[in-house]
Design a protein around this motif. Structure first.
Motif, mmCIF file in Angstrom:
data_model
loop_
_atom_site.group_PDB
_atom_site.id
_atom_site.type_symbol
_atom_site.label_atom_id
_atom_site.label_comp_id
_atom_site.label_asym_id
_atom_site.label_seq_id
_atom_site.Cartn_x
_atom_site.Cartn_y
_atom_site.Cartn_z
ATOM 1 N N UNK A 1 0.848 -1.191 0.000
ATOM 2 C CA UNK A 1 0.000 0.000 0.000
ATOM 3 C C UNK A 1 0.888 1.247 0.000
ATOM 4 N N UNK A 2 0.609 2.179 -0.878
ATOM 5 C CA UNK A 2 1.402 3.402 -0.958
ATOM 6 C C UNK A 2 1.172 4.267 0.269
ATOM 7 N N UNK A 3 2.119 5.213 0.498
ATOM 8 C CA UNK A 3 1.974 6.119 1.636
ATOM 9 C C UNK A 3 0.682 6.921 1.546
ATOM 10 N N UNK A 4 0.330 7.340 0.328
ATOM 11 C CA UNK A 4 -0.895 8.126 0.135
ATOM 12 C C UNK A 4 -2.117 7.308 0.533
ATOM 13 N N UNK A 5 -2.178 6.042 0.082
ATOM 14 C CA UNK A 5 -3.312 5.182 0.412
ATOM 15 C C UNK A 5 -3.351 4.891 1.909
ATOM 16 N N UNK A 6 -2.184 4.705 2.519
ATOM 17 C CA UNK A 6 -2.122 4.424 3.953
ATOM 18 C C UNK A 6 -2.630 5.624 4.758
ATOM 19 N N UNK A 7 -2.204 6.828 4.358
ATOM 20 C CA UNK A 7 -2.672 8.034 5.054
ATOM 21 C C UNK A 7 -4.182 8.190 4.912
ATOM 22 N N UNK A 8 -4.669 7.896 3.690
ATOM 23 C CA UNK A 8 -6.113 7.995 3.450
ATOM 24 C C UNK A 8 -6.875 6.994 4.334
ATOM 25 N N UNK A 9 -6.363 5.762 4.439
ATOM 26 C CA UNK A 9 -7.021 4.732 5.240
ATOM 27 C C UNK A 9 -7.077 5.138 6.711
ATOM 28 N N UNK A 10 -5.986 5.696 7.226
ATOM 29 C CA UNK A 10 -5.952 6.146 8.622
ATOM 30 C C UNK A 10 -6.943 7.286 8.833
ATOM 31 N N UNK A 11 -6.973 8.233 7.892
ATOM 32 C CA UNK A 11 -7.886 9.381 7.987
ATOM 33 C C UNK A 11 -9.342 8.924 7.978
ATOM 34 N N UNK A 12 -9.674 7.988 7.072
ATOM 35 C CA UNK A 12 -11.055 7.508 6.982
ATOM 36 C C UNK A 12 -11.440 6.692 8.209
ATOM 37 N N UNK A 13 -10.492 5.943 8.776
ATOM 38 C CA UNK A 13 -10.777 5.172 9.986
ATOM 39 C C UNK A 13 -11.113 6.101 11.140
ATOM 40 N N UNK A 14 -10.375 7.209 11.261
ATOM 41 C CA UNK A 14 -10.653 8.186 12.304
ATOM 42 C C UNK A 14 -12.023 8.835 12.080
ATOM 43 N N UNK A 15 -12.310 9.156 10.818
ATOM 44 C CA UNK A 15 -13.596 9.779 10.491
ATOM 45 C C UNK A 15 -14.747 8.827 10.803
ATOM 46 N N UNK A 16 -14.559 7.540 10.477
ATOM 47 C CA UNK A 16 -15.585 6.539 10.744
ATOM 48 C C UNK A 16 -15.838 6.408 12.250
ATOM 49 N N UNK A 17 -14.774 6.369 13.034
ATOM 50 C CA UNK A 17 -14.911 6.247 14.492
ATOM 51 C C UNK A 17 -15.635 7.459 15.073
#
Length: 202
Positions: A1-17
């Motif tokens: 997973x690219x750094x961009x995709x990883x950052x996006x996944x972390x951001x969306x996980x926080x938003x979901x929580x």
């Protein structure tokens, strides 16, 4: 997973929580007073969309049309022909006031429509009642706004949704409403000489 995709996944996980935390606090259920107003197109169309949702869920509902009696209406045709077991439909108006040109008759019809609306709302089997173009009747004082507001506050069953459409919703109605949407006119084909068309306007 690219750094961009990883950052996006972390951001969306926080938003979901965060979203789930907010949603966990929304536990109440009530019948809403919903107002669709404004100069833009789509007030009745959006309201009928909610009626069709109720029909799709097998929830009994009802419609009272205050103004559009003389006009063809695709929603009315569909409901009365195919879903009359789930949705009562009452066309009480006789057309816009500039067409009838009979104020006394307009007032009589508006009052009759309001009496029918009250009967339908009082019946707890109806999960939603649409009062289509009632704001027009209220704008011309064909119906007493205080009567409408007091009835909605005091007699509407707790789980019944009531949707009121039409331009120029009165401030008293907006104050008592739970949900208000104002349709804003940005551009309309009528101003370019294009008439109301089947499937779009009716």
């Amino acid at each position: 997973m690219s750094d961009d995709h990883a950052r996006h996944a972390v951001k969306m996980a926080k938003k979901k929580a965060a979203r789930e935390k907010i949603m966990a606090t929304k536990t109440d259920e009530k019948g809403l007073i919903i107002v669709h107003t404004g100069k833009g197109k789509g007030k009745s169309s959006a309201a009928f969309g909610m009626i069709f949702r109720c029909i799709a869920h097998g929830m009994p509902s009802a419609v009272v049309q205050f103004i559009k009696g003389g006009m063809e209406c695709g929603e009315r045709n569909l409901i009365t022909e195919r879903f009359s077991d789930l949705c009562e439909f009452h066309t009480m108006g006789e057309g816009f006031t500039w067409e009838t040109q009979d104020k006394a008759r307009d007032i009589e019809m508006a009052k009759a429509a309001w009496e029918k609306a009250k009967d339908l709302i009082r019946d707890p089997k109806h999960r939603m009642v649409l009062l289509d173009e009632i704001n027009i009747a209220l704008r011309y004082d064909y119906i007493d706004i205080n009567d409408v507001v007091n009835f909605l506050k005091e007699e509407k069953p707790p789980l019944t949704h009531v949707v009121l459409t039409g331009r120029n919703a009165k401030e008293e109605l907006l104050e008592v409403a739970d949900l208000v949407t104002e349709m804003e006119l940005v551009k309309h084909p009528f101003r370019s000489g294009i008439k109301a068309q089947i499937g779009v306007e009716f």
